[in-house]
Write a protein that holds these residues in place. Structure first.
Motif, PDB file in Angstrom:
ATOM      1  N   TYR A  11       0.862  -1.187   0.000  1.00 50.30           N
ATOM      2  CA  TYR A  11       0.000   0.000   0.000  1.00 50.30           C
ATOM      3  C   TYR A  11       0.891   1.228   0.000  1.00 50.30           C
ATOM      4  O   TYR A  11       1.946   1.246   0.632  1.00 50.30           O
ATOM      5  CB  TYR A  11      -0.846  -0.030   1.273  1.00 50.30           C
ATOM      6  CG  TYR A  11      -2.107   0.806   1.249  1.00 50.30           C
ATOM      7  CD1 TYR A  11      -3.321   0.272   0.839  1.00 50.30           C
ATOM      8  CD2 TYR A  11      -2.090   2.133   1.694  1.00 50.30           C
ATOM      9  CE1 TYR A  11      -4.490   1.038   0.853  1.00 50.30           C
ATOM     10  CE2 TYR A  11      -3.255   2.898   1.705  1.00 50.30           C
ATOM     11  CZ  TYR A  11      -4.444   2.342   1.282  1.00 50.30           C
ATOM     12  OH  TYR A  11      -5.594   3.091   1.299  1.00 50.30           O
ATOM     13  N   GLY A 120      -3.209   0.454   5.575  1.00 54.94           N
ATOM     14  CA  GLY A 120      -3.739  -0.086   4.324  1.00 54.94           C
ATOM     15  C   GLY A 120      -3.163  -1.457   4.009  1.00 54.94           C
ATOM     16  O   GLY A 120      -3.898  -2.388   3.640  1.00 54.94           O
ATOM     17  N   SER A 131     -13.562   0.352   4.671  1.00 60.11           N
ATOM     18  CA  SER A 131     -13.889   1.560   3.911  1.00 60.11           C
ATOM     19  C   SER A 131     -12.831   2.608   4.222  1.00 60.11           C
ATOM     20  O   SER A 131     -12.075   2.476   5.196  1.00 60.11           O
ATOM     21  CB  SER A 131     -15.257   2.078   4.343  1.00 60.11           C
ATOM     22  OG  SER A 131     -15.191   2.506   5.701  1.00 60.11           O
ATOM     23  N   GLY A 132     -12.789   3.678   3.421  1.00 56.36           N
ATOM     24  CA  GLY A 132     -11.858   4.773   3.704  1.00 56.36           C
ATOM     25  C   GLY A 132     -12.055   5.314   5.113  1.00 56.36           C
ATOM     26  O   GLY A 132     -11.098   5.573   5.840  1.00 56.36           O
ATOM     27  N   ARG A 133     -13.304   5.456   5.510  1.00 53.47           N
ATOM     28  CA  ARG A 133     -13.588   5.986   6.840  1.00 53.47           C
ATOM     29  C   ARG A 133     -13.041   5.049   7.924  1.00 53.47           C
ATOM     30  O   ARG A 133     -12.425   5.489   8.895  1.00 53.47           O
ATOM     31  CB  ARG A 133     -15.096   6.170   7.000  1.00 53.47           C
ATOM     32  CG  ARG A 133     -15.463   6.702   8.376  1.00 53.47           C
ATOM     33  CD  ARG A 133     -16.933   6.997   8.498  1.00 53.47           C
ATOM     34  NE  ARG A 133     -17.347   8.076   7.616  1.00 53.47           N
ATOM     35  CZ  ARG A 133     -18.578   8.591   7.598  1.00 53.47           C
ATOM     36  NH1 ARG A 133     -19.503   8.124   8.410  1.00 53.47           N
ATOM     37  NH2 ARG A 133     -18.859   9.573   6.766  1.00 53.47           N
ATOM     38  N   SER A 136      -9.319   5.288   8.072  1.00 53.64           N
ATOM     39  CA  SER A 136      -8.853   6.515   8.737  1.00 53.64           C
ATOM     40  C   SER A 136      -9.004   6.381  10.252  1.00 53.64           C
ATOM     41  O   SER A 136      -8.165   6.855  11.019  1.00 53.64           O
ATOM     42  CB  SER A 136      -9.596   7.745   8.211  1.00 53.64           C
ATOM     43  OG  SER A 136     -10.769   8.017   8.945  1.00 53.64           O
ATOM     44  N   VAL A 150      -5.216   9.011   4.388  1.00 44.37           N
ATOM     45  CA  VAL A 150      -5.976   7.988   3.673  1.00 44.37           C
ATOM     46  C   VAL A 150      -6.633   8.609   2.431  1.00 44.37           C
ATOM     47  O   VAL A 150      -6.802   7.955   1.409  1.00 44.37           O
ATOM     48  CB  VAL A 150      -7.047   7.394   4.634  1.00 44.37           C
ATOM     49  CG1 VAL A 150      -8.062   6.556   3.889  1.00 44.37           C
ATOM     50  CG2 VAL A 150      -6.364   6.607   5.757  1.00 44.37           C
ATOM     51  N   PHE A 151      -6.987   9.894   2.544  1.00 46.09           N
ATOM     52  CA  PHE A 151      -7.720  10.571   1.462  1.00 46.09           C
ATOM     53  C   PHE A 151      -6.854  11.595   0.737  1.00 46.09           C
ATOM     54  O   PHE A 151      -5.905  12.133   1.306  1.00 46.09           O
ATOM     55  CB  PHE A 151      -8.951  11.279   2.027  1.00 46.09           C
ATOM     56  CG  PHE A 151      -9.913  10.352   2.716  1.00 46.09           C
ATOM     57  CD1 PHE A 151     -10.659   9.440   1.984  1.00 46.09           C
ATOM     58  CD2 PHE A 151     -10.061  10.377   4.088  1.00 46.09           C
ATOM     59  CE1 PHE A 151     -11.546   8.571   2.609  1.00 46.09           C
ATOM     60  CE2 PHE A 151     -10.938   9.514   4.732  1.00 46.09           C
ATOM     61  CZ  PHE A 151     -11.681   8.608   3.991  1.00 46.09           C
ATOM     62  N   ARG A 171     -12.563  12.725   6.546  1.00 46.77           N
ATOM     63  CA  ARG A 171     -13.389  12.648   5.333  1.00 46.77           C
ATOM     64  C   ARG A 171     -12.856  13.654   4.320  1.00 46.77           C
ATOM     65  O   ARG A 171     -12.356  14.728   4.696  1.00 46.77           O
ATOM     66  CB  ARG A 171     -14.855  12.939   5.636  1.00 46.77           C
ATOM     67  CG  ARG A 171     -15.012  14.319   6.218  1.00 46.77           C
ATOM     68  CD  ARG A 171     -16.445  14.717   6.406  1.00 46.77           C
ATOM     69  NE  ARG A 171     -16.457  16.149   6.772  1.00 46.77           N
ATOM     70  CZ  ARG A 171     -17.307  17.036   6.310  1.00 46.77           C
ATOM     71  NH1 ARG A 171     -18.238  16.686   5.456  1.00 46.77           N
ATOM     72  NH2 ARG A 171     -17.246  18.294   6.689  1.00 46.77           N
ATOM     73  N   GLY A 330      -4.945  10.290  -2.433  1.00 45.76           N
ATOM     74  CA  GLY A 330      -4.755   9.628  -1.147  1.00 45.76           C
ATOM     75  C   GLY A 330      -4.088   8.268  -1.276  1.00 45.76           C
ATOM     76  O   GLY A 330      -3.492   7.950  -2.297  1.00 45.76           O
ATOM     77  N   ARG A 332      -3.464   4.180  -1.570  1.00 54.33           N
ATOM     78  CA  ARG A 332      -4.082   3.143  -2.417  1.00 54.33           C
ATOM     79  C   ARG A 332      -3.263   1.858  -2.383  1.00 54.33           C
ATOM     80  O   ARG A 332      -2.040   1.895  -2.162  1.00 54.33           O
ATOM     81  CB  ARG A 332      -4.235   3.612  -3.858  1.00 54.33           C
ATOM     82  CG  ARG A 332      -2.915   3.865  -4.508  1.00 54.33           C
ATOM     83  CD  ARG A 332      -3.027   4.489  -5.878  1.00 54.33           C
ATOM     84  NE  ARG A 332      -1.660   4.657  -6.389  1.00 54.33           N
ATOM     85  CZ  ARG A 332      -1.157   3.971  -7.416  1.00 54.33           C
ATOM     86  NH1 ARG A 332      -1.884   3.105  -8.059  1.00 54.33           N
ATOM     87  NH2 ARG A 332       0.093   4.162  -7.792  1.00 54.33           N
TER      88      ARG A 332
END
Ligand code: PMV
Length: 335
Positions: A11, A120, A131-133, A136, A150-151, A171, A330, A332
């Motif tokens: 990641y 990640g 999820s992204g949330r 994080s 993360v974002f 977010r 962000g 990946r």
């Protein structure tokens, strides 16, 4: 439970620079900050982390930038892996290899990119698809600012109000291409001291001893709202003074911490003065300075002013290097 048959994942995650600083934890156990923060995720710079879990390994192996990690950083990684193992209900040891494409000792936020990448890679290796949330929420246990890496683009980490932390997560506010004219001129200063106190301890010393900390907390909701609105309007004339006010407030509570936290060198201070002079002479906010718990400076300006700002700042004695970064994507998975 464990779905990923290979138990390995890679990641990549970027660092970010905060426009509203995270500085102070209200609940250490749950890693909950006192205030919400806002940052810009930076392009090009990356931590790339591979995690391989192995049921045969009795101990974690951690390699950072090609060498075995020293005790402090290794403990941080192992503690973080323990959290991921508990989530996946496994006890496997892990081999972690992480590399930054920028100098770690340069003081550019490698803990944010490093822990976002570790979160990640470790969760993907164990087949946990977060999820992204959720990612994080997990990343902040490694380093608070990692929750934002993360974002991509402009990111807000909401402090939330709940005691259990359910409403505390980062977010995305706007994506990386939202404001193409905005650039970050990163000024690397010579002789930047290596951090003596880890941020997570330093900020708690500020909470406990800085006489201005309560006032800062009282001012933050208003300033944060204005910064969010100025980004929303892509209005640099409104944004730049607010970013400098926020940076000054952060620096003030650091310097009045006992013992005092002084992150800057004389060159960093000369850069602050030069940006103020530049704006005064231009009669408008051409640029804004900000810095983290380190001596290097991030100078936000608009593309069209960037050459002029760079010429003026790069000639100051003690400036080692200047490079231009834009908001970037962000974290990946890359394998
Ligand atoms: O995430 P940490 O524990 O490295 O703390 C980050 C603190 C600052 O960089 C100074 C501010 C921020 O919000 O990034």
């Amino acid at each position: 439970m464990v779905r990923g048959p290979r138990l390995q994942a890679t990641y990549e995650a970027p660092p970010n620079i905060a426009l509203v600083k995270y500085w102070g934890v209200r609940d250490r156990e749950r890693a909950l900050p006192y205030n919400s923060s806002i940052s810009v995720t930076l392009e090009r710079l990356r931590s790339r982390t591979t995690v391989r879990f192995d049921p045969e390994l009795s101990e974690d192996r951690v390699e950072l930038n090609g060498a075995p990690a020293s005790e402090g950083p290794r403990n941080g990684v192992v503690r973080f892996l323990d959290r991921v193992r508990a989530l996946a209900q496994v006890t496997y040891g892990a081999e972690v290899r992480s590399r930054n494409n920028f100098p770690t000792a340069s003081g550019l936020a490698s803990s944010a990119s490093g822990f976002a990448a570790l979160a990640g890679a470790a969760t993907a290796a164990l087949g946990l698809s977060l999820s992204g949330r959720e990612l994080s929420k997990l990343a902040r246990f490694g380093s608070g600012s990692a929750s934002r890496s993360v974002f991509g683009g402009f990111v807000e980490w909401r402090a939330g109000a709940r005691a259990d932390g359910a409403d505390c997560y980062a977010r995305p506010l706007y994506g990386p291409d939202y404001w193409p004219a905005l650039v970050d001129l990163v000024m690397i200063v010579k002789g930047a001291p290596v951090k003596e106190v880890r941020s997570e301890d330093a900020m708690q010393a500020t909470v406990a001893t800085s006489p201005g900390y309560r006032r800062r907390l009282a001012e933050l909701p208003g300033r944060t709202r204005k910064i969010r609105a100025a980004i929303g309007a892509r209005d640099s004339r409104r944004l730049f003074p607010l970013v400098m006010d926020e940076c000054d407030s952060f620096r003030e509570v650091c310097e009045t911490t006992r013992p005092s936290l002084d992150y800057l060198t004389p060159t960093s201070r000369a850069l602050l003065g030069e940006v103020r002079a530049l704006n005064r002479e231009a009669g408008r906010p051409v640029a804004a300075y900000t810095h983290d718990a380190g001596a290097h400076m991030h100078i936000f300006t608009l593309e069209r002013d960037s050459a002029q700002v760079r010429r003026r700042l790069a000639r100051l004695p003690g400036v080692e290097r200047a490079f231009l970064l834009r908001p970037g994507p962000g974290g990946r998975r890359v394998d």
